[in-house]
Motif scaffolding. Structure first.
Motif, PDB file in Angstrom:
ATOM      1  N   SER A 120      -7.716 -14.282  -1.771  1.00  0.00           N
ATOM      2  CA  SER A 120      -8.126 -13.283  -0.791  1.00  0.00           C
ATOM      3  C   SER A 120      -8.831 -12.148  -1.518  1.00  0.00           C
ATOM      4  N   THR A 121      -9.399 -11.254  -0.726  1.00  0.00           N
ATOM      5  CA  THR A 121      -9.974 -10.063  -1.339  1.00  0.00           C
ATOM      6  C   THR A 121      -9.133  -8.856  -0.966  1.00  0.00           C
ATOM      7  N   VAL A 122      -9.280  -7.818  -1.762  1.00  0.00           N
ATOM      8  CA  VAL A 122      -8.472  -6.619  -1.579  1.00  0.00           C
ATOM      9  C   VAL A 122      -9.064  -5.756  -0.474  1.00  0.00           C
ATOM     10  N   ARG A 123      -8.218  -5.351   0.449  1.00  0.00           N
ATOM     11  CA  ARG A 123      -8.699  -4.440   1.478  1.00  0.00           C
ATOM     12  C   ARG A 123      -8.338  -3.006   1.087  1.00  0.00           C
ATOM     13  N   HIS A 124      -7.159  -2.868   0.515  1.00  0.00           N
ATOM     14  CA  HIS A 124      -6.730  -1.518   0.161  1.00  0.00           C
ATOM     15  C   HIS A 124      -5.517  -1.591  -0.759  1.00  0.00           C
ATOM     16  N   VAL A 125      -5.429  -0.628  -1.654  1.00  0.00           N
ATOM     17  CA  VAL A 125      -4.236  -0.494  -2.476  1.00  0.00           C
ATOM     18  C   VAL A 125      -3.662   0.886  -2.199  1.00  0.00           C
ATOM     19  N   GLU A 126      -2.408   0.940  -1.853  1.00  0.00           N
ATOM     20  CA  GLU A 126      -1.798   2.225  -1.551  1.00  0.00           C
ATOM     21  C   GLU A 126      -0.681   2.512  -2.545  1.00  0.00           C
ATOM     22  N   LEU A 127      -0.607   3.764  -2.955  1.00  0.00           N
ATOM     23  CA  LEU A 127       0.473   4.181  -3.846  1.00  0.00           C
ATOM     24  C   LEU A 127       1.225   5.316  -3.186  1.00  0.00           C
ATOM     25  N   LEU A 128       2.520   5.189  -3.075  1.00  0.00           N
ATOM     26  CA  LEU A 128       3.324   6.233  -2.455  1.00  0.00           C
ATOM     27  C   LEU A 128       4.342   6.724  -3.459  1.00  0.00           C
ATOM     28  N   SER A 129       4.641   7.990  -3.384  1.00  0.00           N
ATOM     29  CA  SER A 129       5.656   8.540  -4.261  1.00  0.00           C
ATOM     30  C   SER A 129       6.992   8.530  -3.520  1.00  0.00           C
ATOM     31  N   LEU A 130       7.957   7.819  -4.070  1.00  0.00           N
ATOM     32  CA  LEU A 130       9.272   7.778  -3.434  1.00  0.00           C
ATOM     33  C   LEU A 130      10.178   8.833  -4.049  1.00  0.00           C
ATOM     34  N   ALA A 131      10.044   9.004  -5.330  1.00  0.00           N
ATOM     35  CA  ALA A 131      10.819   9.967  -6.094  1.00  0.00           C
ATOM     36  C   ALA A 131       9.913  10.354  -7.246  1.00  0.00           C
ATOM     37  N   PRO A 132      10.271  11.388  -7.992  1.00  0.00           N
ATOM     38  CA  PRO A 132       9.363  11.832  -9.059  1.00  0.00           C
ATOM     39  C   PRO A 132       8.909  10.692  -9.976  1.00  0.00           C
TER      40      PRO A 132
END
Lengths: 339, 339
Positions: B131-143
């Motif tokens: 497949s191809t990449v649509r989006h990469v998301e990074l979230l901060s859960l803790a420091p």
DNA sequence: GCTGGCACTCGGACAGGGCGAGTGCCAAAA
DNA sequence: TTTTGGCACTCGCCCTGTCCGAGTGCCAGC
């Protein structure tokens, strides 16, 4: 009211029948259990137990087998919950540690439960409405097409494609994303509807308002849709353990297991707290009338976010099964709390 | 080389046996099919077919049943792919339209396939690496803890929790997110490793470099891990249709179906393009030696991103099954292309 | 090369008989 | 009143023998 000894006889019958899978007679009973009385006495007791509906004869001149009512009494008054052995506890840890994401946790749990109980395992994914929001992400796929991604504190992820009535600018998108997150992050999904209802009005452009409404509608729909209560099952190969008459039983059970709705209802009927055991005909679904379901809630905190359980023949090892189910539920709760 | 008539006899045997589930004899054959010859002639032909290994007798003085080799010949030379009826086509549309997300598409496809073929259906999720990449998301859960979310063009979502060696600031996070996306969005997952390998070096802080490396390592791991090739199965209740001896067969088949690895290998072995039919012992896994697997790739464009298929008894309606599998694969491809 | 006839083979269904586990009842003992 | 040993009885299960019929292989004739 049944005398102490008669209860003891019932317990012995259940234990033997679960072990041997064969109707148990009075003589065999006195030989395998120290009841301190003769077979004749046991026969009298059996006659009483049968009259009361706790046991039955498959046919004249055969031993007795417990009825659903008999199992019910056994579970309620005669059986404890057998704690797991140390190796079993270790197995749980080994099996469940090292799961990389929620799917993995659920998958491992199902396999573990199936293996531990040698029965069919059912694990519900953490419910959306009882979880809290970790993050809401909005991505632009096309000028008038968005992708909405919901991430819960239990690691569950839901996504939806949203077709917007009008193109939605990148700045508006960032705006909406920020406002949405500031309102709902850390809140319970159940509270989300109230928290966002006035969002559309805060946008100035008419088209944007329409789009925001659409996005919110999709969001709420995602929360509501009951069929999104997902679950995973495993260990169906254990159905072959049902007993000699398994070819007849297996069909309706497999069919019931395929119907996620049925299973969700099954788990849903279970008590909110504590373990629930539904025996034979106590199960509403008739395909499951020769099975028992042991289920319990699990959750990251004190509160249950979902349920898990096993489905097996009424003739099952209740203490052991209940012990395994409870232990697994507890440990899964811990795992979820950590992640 | 078998004569035309002998092939015709073999075809008739396969068809009758698939229909009746009983060994078919010479007399019954001439009655049900217009072969234009007498039972005696058919018997001679059968003797030849048996000698060549295309058919066999369960025991002396019983009719003949096709062998794996017989089915193979039937599939290769005697049977076409039966196109679906109009109602069936309509059913596919009704069933598959209205799916809300990828899980839903796959779930519906599985149920549809199981229902159409009355067999066990297996559907693989679109492969990450194709497949191809649509989006990469990074979230901060803790420091020092991030969540990495990958979204593909086929709608598949993968997430991972990443424990960082050091706290990672919100600005660094935004930075990494932006750089990551600008490099990989729209690219094929298979190309991602090269595209990101120099990313850590572009960060100034040493701690940040370490964190970025960790994140990338997790990202690549997610792509590589074969066990993340997910799939869904359904229609296991159809296993009861296996025939009178199903109690013996069902066990190993259920066990094989539980092993996702086995199934993935099974689908993986199929040809890249076109439909693959593996009959009986042609399947590597011995639990599946009395089953046939019909599989085909599907994809949103011209290229296959994953495979789907059905598992059934060797005694199955090959033309019909192949028709259903092909039709469903095509339509699922369309659905994916639209979303 | 096809056909009809014929003897043969075996598995499946059916019936009868013996076996044994298990019961219910009863009279005697505790 | 409860428990016990004894005893006759009941059935389901298993084993055996028999019969039946579907299906085959072979062969001589067309």
């Amino acid at each position: 009211m049944l005398s102490e000894r008669r209860l003891e006889v019932l317990r012995a019958i259940v234990q033997d029948y679960v072990g041997t899978e064969e109707p148990v007679g009075s003589k065999a009973l006195t030989e395998r259990h120290k009841l301190g009385v003769s077979p004749a006495t046991v026969r009298n007791d059996m006659a009483v137990l049968e009259e009361e509906g706790y046991i039955a004869q498959p046919h004249t001149s055969a031993g007795r087998i417990p009825t659903d009512k008999g199992y019910r009494l056994f579970v309620d008054r005669l059986a404890g919950v057998k704690p797991l052995s140390t190796p079993e506890r270790r197995a749980i840890h080994n099996f469940l540690d090292g799961a990389v994401d929620l799917d993995d946790v659920v998958g491992r749990t199902v396999r573990l439960l199936a293996q531990l109980t040698r029965q069919v395992a059912v694990v519900q994914y953490p419910s959306l409405t009882r979880s809290t929001v970790r993050h809401v992400e909005l991505l632009s796929l096309a000028p008038a097409r968005l992708m909405l991604v919901l991430i819960t504190d239990t690691g569950r992820v839901e996504q939806r494609v949203v077709d917007c009535p009008a193109p939605f600018g990148e700045t508006s998108l960032a705006d909406l994303r920020a406002r949405l997150n500031s309102r709902v992050v850390g809140r319970r999904f159940a509270d989300v509807p109230q928290l966002v209802q006035d969002l559309p009005e805060s946008f100035e452009e008419v088209e944007d308002r329409a789009t925001v409404s659409t996005v919110l509608a999709t969001l709420l729909e995602t929360l509501v849709e009951e069929h999104e209560e997902r679950l995973m099952i495993g260990g169906t190969a254990n159905l072959t353990r049902f007993g000699h008459d398994f070819p007849l039983m297996i069909r309706p059970v497999l069919e019931a297991l395929e119907e996620q709705v049925v299973l969700l209802k099954l788990l849903g009927e279970a008590k909110e707290s504590g373990m629930t055991v539904r025996i034979g005909h106590e199960n509403a679904h008739e395909g499951l009338s020769s099975t028992s379901v042991v289920s319990v809630g699990y959750g990251s905190g004190g509160e249950a976010v979902a349920k898990l359980g096993v489905v097996g023949p009424t003739r099952m090892d209740y203490p052991g099964t209940m012990g395994a189910v409870r232990a697994v539920a507890r440990y899964v709760g811990q795992i979820l709390a950590e992640s």
